[in-house]
Structures are given as structure tokens and as C-alpha cells.
Design an enzyme around this catalytic site. Structure first.
Site, mmCIF file in Angstrom:
data_model
loop_
_atom_site.group_PDB
_atom_site.id
_atom_site.type_symbol
_atom_site.label_atom_id
_atom_site.label_comp_id
_atom_site.label_asym_id
_atom_site.label_seq_id
_atom_site.Cartn_x
_atom_site.Cartn_y
_atom_site.Cartn_z
ATOM 1 N N LYS A 90 87.271 -26.724 37.427
ATOM 2 C CA LYS A 90 87.240 -25.384 36.812
ATOM 3 C C LYS A 90 89.276 -25.148 37.712
ATOM 4 C CE LYS A 90 88.680 -21.552 34.750
ATOM 5 N NZ LYS A 90 89.499 -21.516 34.631
ATOM 6 N N GLN A 111 90.408 -25.616 45.248
ATOM 7 C CA GLN A 111 90.277 -26.052 44.052
ATOM 8 C C GLN A 111 88.629 -25.947 44.087
ATOM 9 O OE1 GLN A 111 92.581 -24.248 42.106
ATOM 10 N NE2 GLN A 111 90.567 -22.420 41.618
ATOM 11 N N LYS A 114 87.163 -23.055 47.340
ATOM 12 C CA LYS A 114 87.686 -22.113 46.948
ATOM 13 C C LYS A 114 86.647 -21.213 45.568
ATOM 14 C CE LYS A 114 91.718 -20.766 44.993
ATOM 15 N NZ LYS A 114 92.777 -21.018 44.499
ATOM 16 N N LYS A 126 92.418 -28.982 38.972
ATOM 17 C CA LYS A 126 93.822 -28.213 38.793
ATOM 18 C C LYS A 126 94.630 -29.988 37.979
ATOM 19 C CE LYS A 126 96.449 -25.147 40.312
ATOM 20 N NZ LYS A 126 95.523 -23.408 40.902
ATOM 21 N N ASP A 166 98.584 -20.549 36.203
ATOM 22 C CA ASP A 166 99.377 -20.970 37.601
ATOM 23 C C ASP A 166 100.601 -20.861 37.288
ATOM 24 O OD1 ASP A 166 97.585 -21.862 40.697
ATOM 25 O OD2 ASP A 166 99.750 -22.359 40.009
ATOM 26 N N THR A 210 93.501 -11.971 40.077
ATOM 27 C CA THR A 210 93.704 -12.480 41.678
ATOM 28 C C THR A 210 94.565 -11.375 42.242
ATOM 29 O OG1 THR A 210 94.023 -14.506 40.397
ATOM 30 C CG2 THR A 210 94.828 -14.372 42.500
ATOM 31 N N ASN A 241 102.299 -12.935 38.048
ATOM 32 C CA ASN A 241 100.921 -12.555 37.798
ATOM 33 C C ASN A 241 99.779 -12.267 39.314
ATOM 34 O OD1 ASN A 241 97.645 -13.610 38.370
ATOM 35 N ND2 ASN A 241 98.688 -12.063 36.112
ATOM 36 N N SER A 377 87.651 -15.586 36.046
ATOM 37 C CA SER A 377 87.810 -16.947 34.599
ATOM 38 C C SER A 377 86.604 -17.136 34.066
ATOM 39 C CB SER A 377 88.678 -17.967 35.327
ATOM 40 O OG SER A 377 89.778 -17.772 35.145
#
Ligand code: NDP
Ligand code: 2IT
Length: 445
Positions: A90, A111, A114, A126, A166, A210, A241, A377
Site C-alpha cells: 500500500k 511506507q 508508517k 510506492k 502522492d 493527510t 494536497n 486510504s
């Protein structure tokens, strides 16, 4: 340094010589988990660190498309399927000319940690391309996204690998990619991408997540250190974003946001940022932030990096990696900054982070503080599986609770190892322990 740790780090530096961002990301994590490694001699024999730092799979592919002049352009596409330890791969897709293997691997590696911190069942990945969406027509963007997905589709799936946005990839791009995926696979697989539009399976509050999550994390971090967000002067780099919705929540919480930036410049508005205007310029017109001073004539337009020279209590780097260096950190400290919140991935250089921590500045590390996006997500994926949608308030509440839990995990881990309020190390340790446990349990794979 611990002998095993040193050996692994040396090998990684040697094997990935040309990948400076990747080495930087691994270096930070491995260095800070040393006290955990010291307690676990058994890791060496099962090559735990070697396995955790080697992607399960790294895919690169050709992405040709025809531009509006009829010329064929070829880009390189990537997907790094870094770890499926705790769930399907993911992580987002980045379209930016700077994209290369090192940047993909650093982002994929971060990631994993995280996603582990979110407490949700998601592995780490990613992807992206060196394609630059700036200045392209809608038709060009669509043709590029379709070509990208024509190849990517064979590698992803709602239980395999779930990309999202992203830098340079937002709802428009996700829409084009979702359409092409559905067309090729001939099935509605709602959870294969996240960040979708609300009309075809997206989640309320994903767009905001985010940025909102970053501010929830900052609130917890400041409160836990006897401070509060209210009235604090704040600067936010970027105007994408993450930056826009961080600004929105910051203003809602009574923070005084005085500056934002894009890749070409920064605006400093002492009266407080006019966020509706920023949204109009960046989200609707896809223009330059410099347009802002045409409306607010008393605001100043400066170089991008000048944002860190502004006197501020709180600084939120929300643009890109290594955008805040030692020199910037020194200026911020000199001007009395009390806290830094990383909205972007790895926005502070190693030297900047070390300097800030040494000067007792509170640092909210990206892996923890920007995890609200990917967490939401995962909530979008659950909704797609349930075939049922939550309200904005329900998703936002879940997001807030997740951010509170993440902060507490960082805090507890830091305290357990006598690291005070070093949440950078706390985040790495908390995530690592979870991943190491899962890795041991699953055998040598
Ligand atoms: P966007 O593409 O929406 O916005 C990026 C913003 O940063 C733009 O304003 C862009 O300027 C600016 N920017 C990009 N590169 C540079 C640069 N080299 N120097 C200065 N400014 C730059 O991306 P996001 O907001 O989605 O992503 C921002 C950061 O947050 C990235 O590090 C990303 O990895 C991270 N992140 C994103 C998440 C998400 O859910 N979207 C989740 C977690 C982290 P310009 O307008 O000129 O292009
Ligand atoms: O860096 C990130 O966490 C993101 N770009 C969001 C990833 C996601 O899958 O929502």
C-alpha cells in the site's frame, strides 16, 4: 555502534551506492533502533534487517504516450512492492520529473513503517513515474495515466497492491487510472486504488486526511509537552494536497498561518493566509502561488526556501524530501521555533533533524505525523469491501483516533528507551518492533 547493525548499514551503503535518498532513509531508521537490536541477538541469524531493507519486488516499465502535437514520448514507470508482511502493498504513486529508483525505494521503505504505525492491515509500497503533469492538457494526462495503468494493472489488485496519490497524482489522475484498470480487468474492484472520486467509491475525508491528521498529531505532541496550537504562528511549505488541508485544520484550530509556498516561490501574508484563494489558484486553476499577491497586494512573494527565514512558532514542511536543511533549521531555531511537523516524506535532512532535536525542538516525524492519509486510504478500502459508506464525521473521527494512537505509540516507545520526547526515534522503534515480530512469526520469506 552495534556490530550487526553496522555490518548491515555498510552493506546497504555499498550495494545501493547511487541511491542517496534510500541510504538516508535506511540510515535514519537503523541508527535509531539500535537499542532494540541490542536486545535481540537472534535477528542476525535470520537476517531480519537484511530482509526488511530489501524490497520484495521492484518493477520498472516503459510508459509511452502521444502528446497533443502527435509526438510519442516515453517515460519510465515504477512500482516498488516493498513489504507485504502485514497486509497488501500500500502506498502512493508520484508523477514528478525527479522520480528515480532511489526516491521510489526511500518512499517505499518509509511506507512500511508508517503503515505499521497506523495499526491497520497494510503493507508498504510506492510507485510513480518521471512524467511531469505540469502544463499538460487533460487529454495528455489521460493518455499518460491509461498507458501507465495498462502496464501496472498486471501487478496490482485489491488484495495484492493498492496504489493511491502522492506528488502530481490527485483525484483526476486516480480517476483515469481507475477507469483503465476497470476496462482491462472487466470487473469493478473498488479497493484497487484509493483517493478515488466520491461518485465511484472514494471515501469522504480522504482528500483532507493527510493534512488534518498532521494537525491532530501536532495537537497531541504539543499538549503532551504543556503547549497548545491555539494562536501559534505557523508556516507551511507546499500548496498541494497535504499543505492545503493542513492549513484548513490549522486555521480551524486557531493557528495563525502566515506563509505557504510552491516549487517556484513563497507567499508571506502577515494578515493570515487566504485559503480560499490558495485553493482557487492551486486546485482549480492549477496555477502558480505568485498569483496570490495580485489579490493581496500587501503580501510578499519570496523565494521558496525563504519560508524558513520567517519568524514562526511552528513550521510544517509539506512539499517534498530534503526541503529543510541544516541552514534552515538554524534559522528556525534562531527565530524561536518550538515545533516542526513533517507533512511531506523525509522533508528534513538528517543534519537538520539532528540539530532540531539537539536544540530541544519538538519534531513530529513524517512516518507518524503524515500517516493519516494512508490510514484513511485503508478506511476507504474497508468501505469498498463492506459496500457501505461512512459519513465525513465518522471517517474524520476514526482518523483523529488513529492519530492519537500513533502519537501515543511514539511517546511510549521513546519513554521506554529513555529518549525523552524524541518522537523520531519513538516512531521508528514502535513501527520496527511490530514489523520484527511479524517477520519472526512468518519464517524465512
Ligand atoms: P501535491 O502534488 O499535491 O503538492 C506538492 C506541493 O509541493 C506543490 O505545491 C508543489 O509545488 C510543492 N513542491 C513539490 N516539489 C517541490 C520542490 N522540489 N520544492 C518546493 N516545492 C515543491 O503533493 P502532496 O501534497 O500530495 O504531497 C506533498 C508531500 O506529502 C510529499 O512529500 C508526499 O510524499 C507527502 N505525502 C502525501 C500524502 C497524500 O496523501 N497526498 C500522504 C503522506 C505524505 P508546485 O505546485 O509548484 O508543483
Ligand atoms: O506517502 C503517503 O503515505 C501517501 N502518499 C499516501 C499513500 C496512500 O496509500 O494513501
Amino acid at each position: 555502534m552495534n556490530r550487526y547493525l553496522q555490518k548491515v548499514l555498510d552493506e546497504i551503503r555499498e550495494k545501493n551506492k547511487n541511491e542517496k535518498e534510500y541510504i538516508q532513509a535506511v540510515d535514519e531508521v537503523l541508527t535509531s533502533i539500535e537499542p532494540v537490536i541490542e536486545k535481540h541477538d537472534e535477528y542476525e541469524n535470520i537476517a531480519l534487517l537484511e530482509r526488511m531493507t530489501e524490497p520484495e519486488r521492484l518493477i520498472t516499465f516503459r510508459v509511452p504516450y502521444v502528446n497533443d502535437e502527435g509526438k510519442t514520448i516515453v517515460h519510465r514507470g515504477y512500482r516498488v512492492q516493498f513489504s507485504s508482511l502485514i497486509g497488501p502493498y500500500k502506498g502512493g504513486l508520484r508523477f514528478h520529473p525527479s522520480v528515480n529508483q532511489s526516491i521510489m525505494k526511500f518512499l517505499g521503505f518509509e511506507q512500511i513503517f508508517k503503515n505499521a504505525l497506523t495499526g491497520l492491515p497494510i503493507g508498504g509500497g510506492k510507485g510513480g513515474s518521471d512524467f511531469d503533469p505540469k502544463g499538460k492538457s487533460d487529454g495528455e494526462i489521460m493518455r499518460f495515466c491509461q498507458s501507465f495503468m495498462t502496464e501496472l494493472q498486471r501487478h496490482i489488485g485489491q488484495d495484492i497492491d493498492v496504489p493511491a496519490g502522492d506528488i502530481g497524482v490527485g483525484e483526476r489522475e486516480i480517476g483515469y487510472m481507475f477507469g483503465q484498470y476497470k476496462r482491462i480487468k472487466d470487473t469493478y474492484e473498488g479497493g484497487v486504488l484509493t483517493g478515488k472520486g466520491l461518485s465511484y467509491g472514494g471515501s469522504l475525508a480522504r482528500k483532507e486526511a493527510t493534512g488534518y491528521g498532521l494537525i491532530y498529531f501536532m495537537r497531541e505532541m504539543l499538549n503532551s509537552n504543556g503547549q497548545s496550537l491555539e494562536g501559534k504562528t505557523t508556516v507551511i511549505s507546499g500548496a498541494g494536497n497535504v499543505a492545503i488541508y493542513a492549513c484548513q485544520k490549522a486555521q480551524e484550530f486557531g493557528m495563525n498561518v502566515v506563509a505557504m509556498s510552491d516549487s517556484q516561490g513563497c507567499i508571506y501574508d502577515k494578515n493570515g493566509i487566504d485559503l480560499d484563494l490558495i485553493k482557487q489558484i492551486k486546485e482549480v486553476e492549477r496555477g502558480r502561488i505568485s498569483e496570490y499577491i495580485k489579490v493581496h497586494k500587501d503580501a510578499q512573494y519570496l523565494e521558496s526556501s525563504a519560508i524558513w527565514e520567517i519568524k514562526t512558532d511552528i513550521a510544517l514542511p509539506c512539499a517534498t524530501q530534503n526541503e529543510l536543511n541544516l541552514d534552515d533549521a538554524e534559522k528556525l531555531v534562531k527565530n524561536g521555533v518550538i515545533a516542526i511537523g513533517e507533512g511531506a516524506n523525509m522533508p528534513c535532512t538528517k543534519e537538520a533533524t539532528e540539530y532540531l532535536l539537539a536544540h530541544k525542538i519538538l519534531v513530529a516525524p513524517a512516518k507518524a505525523s503524515n500517516a493519516g492519509g494512508v490510514a484513511t486510504s485503508a478506511i476507504e478500502m474497508s468501505q469498498n469491501s463492506m459496500r457501505y459508506y461512512l459519513t465525513f464525521e465518522e471517517v474524520d473521527k476514526k482518523l483523529e483516533n488513529i492519530m492519537i494512537n500513533i502519537f501515543n505509540s511514539c511517546k511510549i516507545a521513546a519513554e521506554e528507551y529513555n529518549l525523552g520526547n524524541n518522537y523520531v526515534a519513538g516512531a521508528n522503534i514502535a513501527a520496527f518492533r511490530k514489523l520484527a515480530k511479524a517477520m519472526k512469526a512468518q519464517g524465512i520469506v
